[in-house]
Enzyme design. Sequence first.
Site, PDB file in Angstrom:
ATOM      1  N   ILE A  48       0.127  -5.742   3.074  1.00 22.18           N
ATOM      2  CA  ILE A  48       0.736  -4.459   2.725  1.00 22.18           C
ATOM      3  C   ILE A  48       0.960  -4.429   1.222  1.00 22.18           C
ATOM      4  O   ILE A  48       1.654  -5.285   0.675  1.00 22.18           O
ATOM      5  CB  ILE A  48       2.085  -4.251   3.435  1.00 22.18           C
ATOM      6  N   THR A  49       0.385  -3.445   0.535  1.00 20.56           N
ATOM      7  CA  THR A  49       0.644  -3.303  -0.899  1.00 20.56           C
ATOM      8  C   THR A  49       1.960  -2.555  -1.098  1.00 20.56           C
ATOM      9  O   THR A  49       2.305  -1.661  -0.330  1.00 20.56           O
ATOM     10  CB  THR A  49      -0.496  -2.555  -1.603  1.00 20.56           C
ATOM     11  N   GLY A  50       2.696  -2.953  -2.137  1.00 23.11           N
ATOM     12  CA  GLY A  50       3.974  -2.299  -2.416  1.00 23.11           C
ATOM     13  C   GLY A  50       4.983  -2.492  -1.300  1.00 23.11           C
ATOM     14  O   GLY A  50       5.695  -1.564  -0.920  1.00 23.11           O
ATOM     15  N   ALA A  51       5.086  -3.724  -0.796  1.00 26.45           N
ATOM     16  CA  ALA A  51       5.904  -3.973   0.398  1.00 26.45           C
ATOM     17  C   ALA A  51       7.340  -4.369   0.088  1.00 26.45           C
ATOM     18  O   ALA A  51       8.089  -4.699   1.003  1.00 26.45           O
ATOM     19  CB  ALA A  51       5.247  -5.063   1.247  1.00 26.45           C
ATOM     20  N   ASN A  52       7.752  -4.334  -1.178  1.00 25.78           N
ATOM     21  CA  ASN A  52       9.094  -4.787  -1.514  1.00 25.78           C
ATOM     22  C   ASN A  52      10.154  -3.694  -1.423  1.00 25.78           C
ATOM     23  O   ASN A  52      11.346  -3.969  -1.508  1.00 25.78           O
ATOM     24  CB  ASN A  52       9.121  -5.405  -2.917  1.00 25.78           C
ATOM     25  N   SER A  53       9.737  -2.424  -1.238  1.00 22.70           N
ATOM     26  CA  SER A  53      10.719  -1.344  -1.171  1.00 22.70           C
ATOM     27  C   SER A  53      10.166  -0.173  -0.371  1.00 22.70           C
ATOM     28  O   SER A  53       8.962  -0.093  -0.102  1.00 22.70           O
ATOM     29  CB  SER A  53      11.103  -0.867  -2.584  1.00 22.70           C
ATOM     30  N   GLY A  54      11.063   0.744   0.000  1.00 19.87           N
ATOM     31  CA  GLY A  54      10.658   2.002   0.614  1.00 19.87           C
ATOM     32  C   GLY A  54       9.846   1.850   1.879  1.00 19.87           C
ATOM     33  O   GLY A  54      10.137   1.030   2.751  1.00 19.87           O
ATOM     34  N   GLY A 177     -15.394  -8.034   3.094  1.00 19.51           N
ATOM     35  CA  GLY A 177     -16.052  -9.164   3.746  1.00 19.51           C
ATOM     36  C   GLY A 177     -15.101  -9.912   4.669  1.00 19.51           C
ATOM     37  O   GLY A 177     -15.462 -10.272   5.797  1.00 19.51           O
ATOM     38  N   TYR A 217      -0.796  13.825  -8.969  1.00 16.83           N
ATOM     39  CA  TYR A 217      -0.404  13.094  -7.760  1.00 16.83           C
ATOM     40  C   TYR A 217      -1.161  13.633  -6.551  1.00 16.83           C
ATOM     41  O   TYR A 217      -1.723  12.864  -5.755  1.00 16.83           O
ATOM     42  CB  TYR A 217       1.100  13.203  -7.519  1.00 16.83           C
TER      43      TYR A 217
END
EC number: 1.1.1.300
Length: 336
Positions: A48-54, A177, A217
């Site tokens: 998961i990218t950006g998994a430290n918040s929200g 891959g 955005y």
Amino acid sequence: MAVGTAAALLAALGGILWLAARRFVGSSVQRLHQGRDSGLMRGKTVLITGANSGLGRATAAELLRLGARVIMGCRDRERAEEAAGQLRREVCPAGGPDSGPNSGGAGELVVKELDLASLSSVRSFCQEMLQEEPRLDVLINNAGVFQCPYMKTEDGFEMQFGVNHLGHFLLTNLLLGLLKSSAPSRIVVVSSKLYKYGDINFEDLNSEQSYNKSFCYSRSKLANILFTRELARRLEGTSVTVNVLHPGIVRTNLGRHIHIPLLVRPLFNLVSWAFFKTPEEGAQTAVYLASSPEVEGVSGRYFGDCKEEELLPKAMDESVARKLWDISEVMVGILK
């Protein structure tokens, strides 16, 4: 006049509170998988990218509960380690260490450094993944930048397009891959309903001629959908699926670049409390697409609230999707 104004404000406040009460009575957080499915993701590795918040943090928590080995790909390692520690205390029994993928309890958390605003960081991260991870069952492209002032990534791209689209474009391609060798596997892309207000201007993808943070955005979120649909076409027959979602309006720190006047903030906070989703609610569609047997083999679709939704024609334009793919390959250096 003052009495009338006060009465109007009280009426508005009463209406907001009534609607809020209806919302919370009728739609408290419903986790997709209860105790009987607590091991649904056991033995599976999820990035998961950006998994430290929200949303990312909430998604990580839910998948951890389902027994997954969750890799948190985050720009700030210190903040990510702090978030991981909190998640372990919240999810794992007795606040102890991760139970591990084969223990029958919660899953495992791993933190890796990933800056999507740097293509060299993306490449280093993927090299580390390929060296250290024998499999990757689910990739969730969650991290995002929302309506920031004009700035550029390390490689000179407009920040929102660079992080939200190009960084994830390179990341996904470099991990394909591993995803194929782990098949059946899934890719989940987090977009937004705001894609409706974006357009792909191939003459100014980097916003050199003009910059509107809201439009840019929306454009990056439209790019997420076009990318998903083209990738689904390219992955036909591989047992790797890719789907895209909108989480709805969620109370997160994603809107930190939006200026809200001081006098309006109390009302905004009240409205957001009453009508915006919590991160846990907003994460449910990502968890659904990452784990549910109901979407096994489903690919190239757009979801909201765990249901498939229709797209505007511009998000289904195959010629634009292919052109965007070809240009993106050049921009990130896959093709010279």
